[in-house]
Design a protein around this motif. Structure first.
Motif, PDB file in Angstrom:
ATOM      1  N   VAL A  49      19.533   3.743  26.088  1.00 31.89           N
ATOM      2  CA  VAL A  49      20.066   2.970  25.112  1.00 31.89           C
ATOM      3  C   VAL A  49      19.085   2.268  24.419  1.00 31.89           C
ATOM      4  CG1 VAL A  49      22.379   2.777  25.963  1.00 31.89           C
ATOM      5  CG2 VAL A  49      20.553   0.952  26.630  1.00 31.89           C
ATOM      6  N   GLU A  50      19.058   1.963  23.268  1.00 33.53           N
ATOM      7  CA  GLU A  50      17.972   1.160  22.307  1.00 33.53           C
ATOM      8  C   GLU A  50      17.743  -0.122  22.915  1.00 33.53           C
ATOM      9  OE1 GLU A  50      20.654   2.728  20.834  1.00 33.53           O
ATOM     10  OE2 GLU A  50      19.364   4.540  20.253  1.00 33.53           O
ATOM     11  N   SER A  51      16.203  -0.404  22.844  1.00 31.94           N
ATOM     12  CA  SER A  51      15.811  -1.768  23.622  1.00 31.94           C
ATOM     13  C   SER A  51      14.553  -2.398  22.650  1.00 31.94           C
ATOM     14  CB  SER A  51      15.395  -1.532  24.873  1.00 31.94           C
ATOM     15  OG  SER A  51      14.498  -2.713  25.409  1.00 31.94           O
ATOM     16  N   GLU A  52      14.798  -3.192  21.935  1.00 30.33           N
ATOM     17  CA  GLU A  52      13.488  -3.851  21.306  1.00 30.33           C
ATOM     18  C   GLU A  52      12.318  -3.944  22.141  1.00 30.33           C
ATOM     19  OE1 GLU A  52      14.468  -7.582  19.273  1.00 30.33           O
ATOM     20  OE2 GLU A  52      16.295  -6.712  18.569  1.00 30.33           O
ATOM     21  N   LYS A  53      12.549  -4.257  23.269  1.00 29.06           N
ATOM     22  CA  LYS A  53      11.244  -4.455  24.256  1.00 29.06           C
ATOM     23  C   LYS A  53      10.468  -3.132  24.643  1.00 29.06           C
ATOM     24  CE  LYS A  53      10.366  -7.065  28.486  1.00 29.06           C
ATOM     25  NZ  LYS A  53      11.046  -7.585  29.639  1.00 29.06           N
ATOM     26  N   LEU A  54      11.462  -2.222  25.145  1.00 25.52           N
ATOM     27  CA  LEU A  54      11.090  -1.186  25.757  1.00 25.52           C
ATOM     28  C   LEU A  54      11.167   0.267  24.933  1.00 25.52           C
ATOM     29  CD1 LEU A  54      12.586  -1.551  29.337  1.00 25.52           C
ATOM     30  CD2 LEU A  54      10.150  -1.951  28.492  1.00 25.52           C
ATOM     31  N   GLY A  55      11.955   0.035  23.552  1.00 25.99           N
ATOM     32  CA  GLY A  55      12.043   1.245  22.906  1.00 25.99           C
ATOM     33  C   GLY A  55      13.463   1.925  23.421  1.00 25.99           C
ATOM     34  N   LYS A  56      13.471   2.399  24.597  1.00 29.99           N
ATOM     35  CA  LYS A  56      14.684   2.873  25.021  1.00 29.99           C
ATOM     36  C   LYS A  56      14.715   2.287  26.599  1.00 29.99           C
ATOM     37  CE  LYS A  56      15.790   6.708  22.341  1.00 29.99           C
ATOM     38  NZ  LYS A  56      16.940   7.607  22.142  1.00 29.99           N
ATOM     39  N   LYS A  57      15.864   2.221  27.237  1.00 25.67           N
ATOM     40  CA  LYS A  57      15.993   1.642  28.398  1.00 25.67           C
ATOM     41  C   LYS A  57      17.260   2.210  29.162  1.00 25.67           C
ATOM     42  CE  LYS A  57      18.396  -2.625  27.199  1.00 25.67           C
ATOM     43  NZ  LYS A  57      18.688  -3.984  27.269  1.00 25.67           N
ATOM     44  N   ASP A  58      17.454   1.688  30.516  1.00 31.74           N
ATOM     45  CA  ASP A  58      18.531   2.172  31.095  1.00 31.74           C
ATOM     46  C   ASP A  58      19.095   0.676  31.703  1.00 31.74           C
ATOM     47  OD1 ASP A  58      17.814   4.773  30.888  1.00 31.74           O
ATOM     48  OD2 ASP A  58      17.361   5.088  32.872  1.00 31.74           O
ATOM     49  N   ILE A  59      20.311   0.786  32.125  1.00 29.98           N
ATOM     50  CA  ILE A  59      21.034  -0.394  32.591  1.00 29.98           C
ATOM     51  C   ILE A  59      22.035   0.057  33.685  1.00 29.98           C
ATOM     52  CG2 ILE A  59      22.593  -2.258  32.410  1.00 29.98           C
ATOM     53  CD1 ILE A  59      21.983  -1.991  29.122  1.00 29.98           C
ATOM     54  N   ILE A  60      22.073  -0.649  34.638  1.00 21.97           N
ATOM     55  CA  ILE A  60      23.034  -0.393  35.893  1.00 21.97           C
ATOM     56  C   ILE A  60      23.794  -1.469  36.106  1.00 21.97           C
ATOM     57  CG2 ILE A  60      23.340   0.143  38.444  1.00 21.97           C
ATOM     58  CD1 ILE A  60      20.487   1.609  38.173  1.00 21.97           C
ATOM     59  N   LYS A  61      25.127  -1.426  36.077  1.00 22.55           N
ATOM     60  CA  LYS A  61      26.055  -2.317  36.554  1.00 22.55           C
ATOM     61  C   LYS A  61      26.669  -2.206  37.923  1.00 22.55           C
ATOM     62  CE  LYS A  61      26.795  -4.103  31.796  1.00 22.55           C
ATOM     63  NZ  LYS A  61      27.874  -4.275  30.956  1.00 22.55           N
ATOM     64  N   ILE A  62      26.879  -2.899  38.652  1.00 26.42           N
ATOM     65  CA  ILE A  62      27.342  -2.521  40.014  1.00 26.42           C
ATOM     66  C   ILE A  62      28.371  -3.750  40.214  1.00 26.42           C
ATOM     67  CG2 ILE A  62      27.203  -1.934  42.523  1.00 26.42           C
ATOM     68  CD1 ILE A  62      24.042  -1.686  41.941  1.00 26.42           C
ATOM     69  N   GLU A  63      29.770  -3.298  40.364  1.00 25.54           N
ATOM     70  CA  GLU A  63      30.683  -4.385  40.953  1.00 25.54           C
ATOM     71  C   GLU A  63      30.685  -4.621  42.171  1.00 25.54           C
ATOM     72  OE1 GLU A  63      33.184  -5.441  38.347  1.00 25.54           O
ATOM     73  OE2 GLU A  63      33.358  -6.962  39.893  1.00 25.54           O
ATOM     74  N   GLY A  64      30.702  -5.982  42.645  1.00 27.13           N
ATOM     75  CA  GLY A  64      30.902  -6.330  43.894  1.00 27.13           C
ATOM     76  C   GLY A  64      29.790  -6.143  45.057  1.00 27.13           C
ATOM     77  N   LYS A  65      28.676  -5.804  44.387  1.00 29.63           N
ATOM     78  CA  LYS A  65      27.264  -5.682  45.124  1.00 29.63           C
ATOM     79  C   LYS A  65      26.342  -6.606  44.717  1.00 29.63           C
ATOM     80  CE  LYS A  65      24.059  -2.961  47.240  1.00 29.63           C
ATOM     81  NZ  LYS A  65      24.350  -2.734  48.640  1.00 29.63           N
ATOM     82  N   TRP A  66      25.605  -7.375  45.746  1.00 26.91           N
ATOM     83  CA  TRP A  66      24.594  -8.336  45.414  1.00 26.91           C
ATOM     84  C   TRP A  66      23.424  -7.766  46.131  1.00 26.91           C
ATOM     85  CZ3 TRP A  66      29.571  -9.485  45.726  1.00 26.91           C
ATOM     86  CH2 TRP A  66      30.165 -10.166  44.676  1.00 26.91           C
ATOM     87  N   LEU A  67      22.162  -7.855  45.347  1.00 28.77           N
ATOM     88  CA  LEU A  67      20.976  -7.357  46.051  1.00 28.77           C
ATOM     89  C   LEU A  67      20.385  -8.500  46.652  1.00 28.77           C
ATOM     90  CD1 LEU A  67      19.718  -5.462  43.099  1.00 28.77           C
ATOM     91  CD2 LEU A  67      21.107  -4.379  44.860  1.00 28.77           C
ATOM     92  N   GLU A  68      19.533  -7.955  47.685  1.00 31.74           N
ATOM     93  CA  GLU A  68      18.721  -8.875  48.469  1.00 31.74           C
ATOM     94  C   GLU A  68      17.242  -8.906  47.975  1.00 31.74           C
ATOM     95  OE1 GLU A  68      19.056  -7.312  52.560  1.00 31.74           O
ATOM     96  OE2 GLU A  68      21.350  -7.271  52.353  1.00 31.74           O
ATOM     97  N   PRO A  69      16.574  -9.931  48.330  1.00 33.86           N
ATOM     98  CA  PRO A  69      15.088 -10.015  47.905  1.00 33.86           C
ATOM     99  C   PRO A  69      14.207  -8.643  48.342  1.00 33.86           C
ATOM    100  CG  PRO A  69      15.575 -12.044  48.997  1.00 33.86           C
ATOM    101  CD  PRO A  69      16.873 -11.062  49.419  1.00 33.86           C
ATOM    102  N   ARG A  70      14.499  -8.082  49.198  1.00 34.96           N
ATOM    103  CA  ARG A  70      13.717  -6.860  49.731  1.00 34.96           C
ATOM    104  C   ARG A  70      14.158  -5.779  48.436  1.00 34.96           C
ATOM    105  NH1 ARG A  70      12.042  -3.909  54.517  1.00 34.96           N
ATOM    106  NH2 ARG A  70      12.640  -1.995  54.551  1.00 34.96           N
ATOM    107  N   ASP A  71      15.424  -5.676  48.098  1.00 31.39           N
ATOM    108  CA  ASP A  71      15.634  -4.688  47.109  1.00 31.39           C
ATOM    109  C   ASP A  71      15.060  -4.822  45.760  1.00 31.39           C
ATOM    110  OD1 ASP A  71      17.916  -3.557  48.639  1.00 31.39           O
ATOM    111  OD2 ASP A  71      19.246  -5.369  48.150  1.00 31.39           O
ATOM    112  N   PHE A  72      14.568  -6.090  45.583  1.00 33.47           N
ATOM    113  CA  PHE A  72      13.847  -6.479  44.174  1.00 33.47           C
ATOM    114  C   PHE A  72      12.403  -5.647  44.491  1.00 33.47           C
ATOM    115  CE2 PHE A  72      16.043 -10.959  42.927  1.00 33.47           C
ATOM    116  CZ  PHE A  72      17.139 -10.101  43.220  1.00 33.47           C
ATOM    117  N   ASP A  73      11.769  -5.777  45.630  1.00 37.75           N
ATOM    118  CA  ASP A  73      10.616  -5.271  45.710  1.00 37.75           C
ATOM    119  C   ASP A  73      10.722  -3.762  45.656  1.00 37.75           C
ATOM    120  OD1 ASP A  73       9.384  -7.466  46.472  1.00 37.75           O
ATOM    121  OD2 ASP A  73       9.425  -7.082  48.670  1.00 37.75           O
ATOM    122  N   VAL A  74      11.649  -3.072  45.952  1.00 38.03           N
ATOM    123  CA  VAL A  74      11.906  -1.636  45.872  1.00 38.03           C
ATOM    124  C   VAL A  74      11.986  -1.422  44.356  1.00 38.03           C
ATOM    125  CG1 VAL A  74      13.409   0.335  46.521  1.00 38.03           C
ATOM    126  CG2 VAL A  74      13.061  -1.406  48.054  1.00 38.03           C
TER     127      VAL A  74
END
Length: 161
Positions: A49-74
Motif C-alpha cells: 500500500v502507498e506510504s509517504e514515508k516508504l513509498g510502499k509498505k505492508d501492514i499486519i493486524k492481529i486480533e487478540g495477540k500481543w507481542l513481547e519485547p523479544r518479538d520486537f528484536d525479531v
C-alpha cells in the motif's frame, strides 16, 4: 475522469498492528514470529500500500495477540522501520518503534555447522554482533561467520509459537 479506489480493512478491537513494514516483508514477519493462523488467529495482511514515508509498505493486524519485547528484536531484523501499535477497544493505546539491538542473542541459528552453537551436546545461546545496520550485516561472536539481511529469515530459530 479520475478513478479513486479505497482499500477498506476494518479496525481490530484488541490486538497488535505492525505498521511501516517495507513492502513485501509482511509474510517474512509472520514467519519469524511463528504466526500461521492455524490457531484461529484473525489476521489481516495488507501488502504494497502507498506510504509517504516508504513509498510502499505492508501492514499486519492481529486480533487478540500481543507481542513481547523479544518479538520486537525479531521484527527489527527484517523491518527496522516498523512500528508496533497495541490496540484496545479500537484505539491505539501504545506505540513502539522497533530498533535493532547492538547484539542479537538467541534469535538466529549460526549457518556454520562447525560453530559451537550447533553442537548437540552444548547448550549455548547464539550471539551475533551487529556490524552494519544498512545494509544489515551480523557476525557470530563464537566463530566469526558473517550473515546478511537475506539470510535472516532462514536462520531464524526463534521459538515458533
Amino acid at each position: 475522469m479520475s478513478e479513486k479506489s479505497t482499500l477498506v480493512v476494518s479496525k481490530i478491537k484488541h490486538g497488535t498492528v505492525i505498521d511501516h513494514i517495507p513492502a513485501g516483508k509482511a509474510m517474512n514477519i509472520l514467519s519469524v514470529l511463528g504466526i500461521r493462523g492455524e490457531k484461529g488467529d484473525r489476521i489481516a495482511i495488507i501488502m504494497n500500500v502507498e506510504s509517504e514515508k516508504l513509498g510502499k509498505k505492508d501492514i499486519i493486524k492481529i486480533e487478540g495477540k500481543w507481542l513481547e519485547p523479544r518479538d520486537f528484536d525479531v521484527i527489527s531484523l527484517i523491518a527496522p522501520s516498523a512500528t508496533v501499535n497495541i490496540v484496545e477497544n479500537f484505539e491505539v493505546v501504545k506505540k513502539y518503534k522497533v530498533s535493532l539491538p547492538d547484539r542479537v542473542e538467541g534469535l538466529l541459528k549460526c549457518p556454520n555447522m562447525t560453530c559451537i552453537t550447533n553442537e548437540r551436546n552444548e547448550s549455548i545461546k547464539t550471539k551475533f554482533k551487529v556490524l552494519s545496520r544498512d545494509p544489515l550485516k551480523l557476525q557470530c561472536e563464537y566463530c566469526g561467520t558473517i550473515i546478511y539481511k537475506d539470510d535472516i529469515v532462514k536462520l531464524t530459530n526463534y521459538l515458533k509459537k
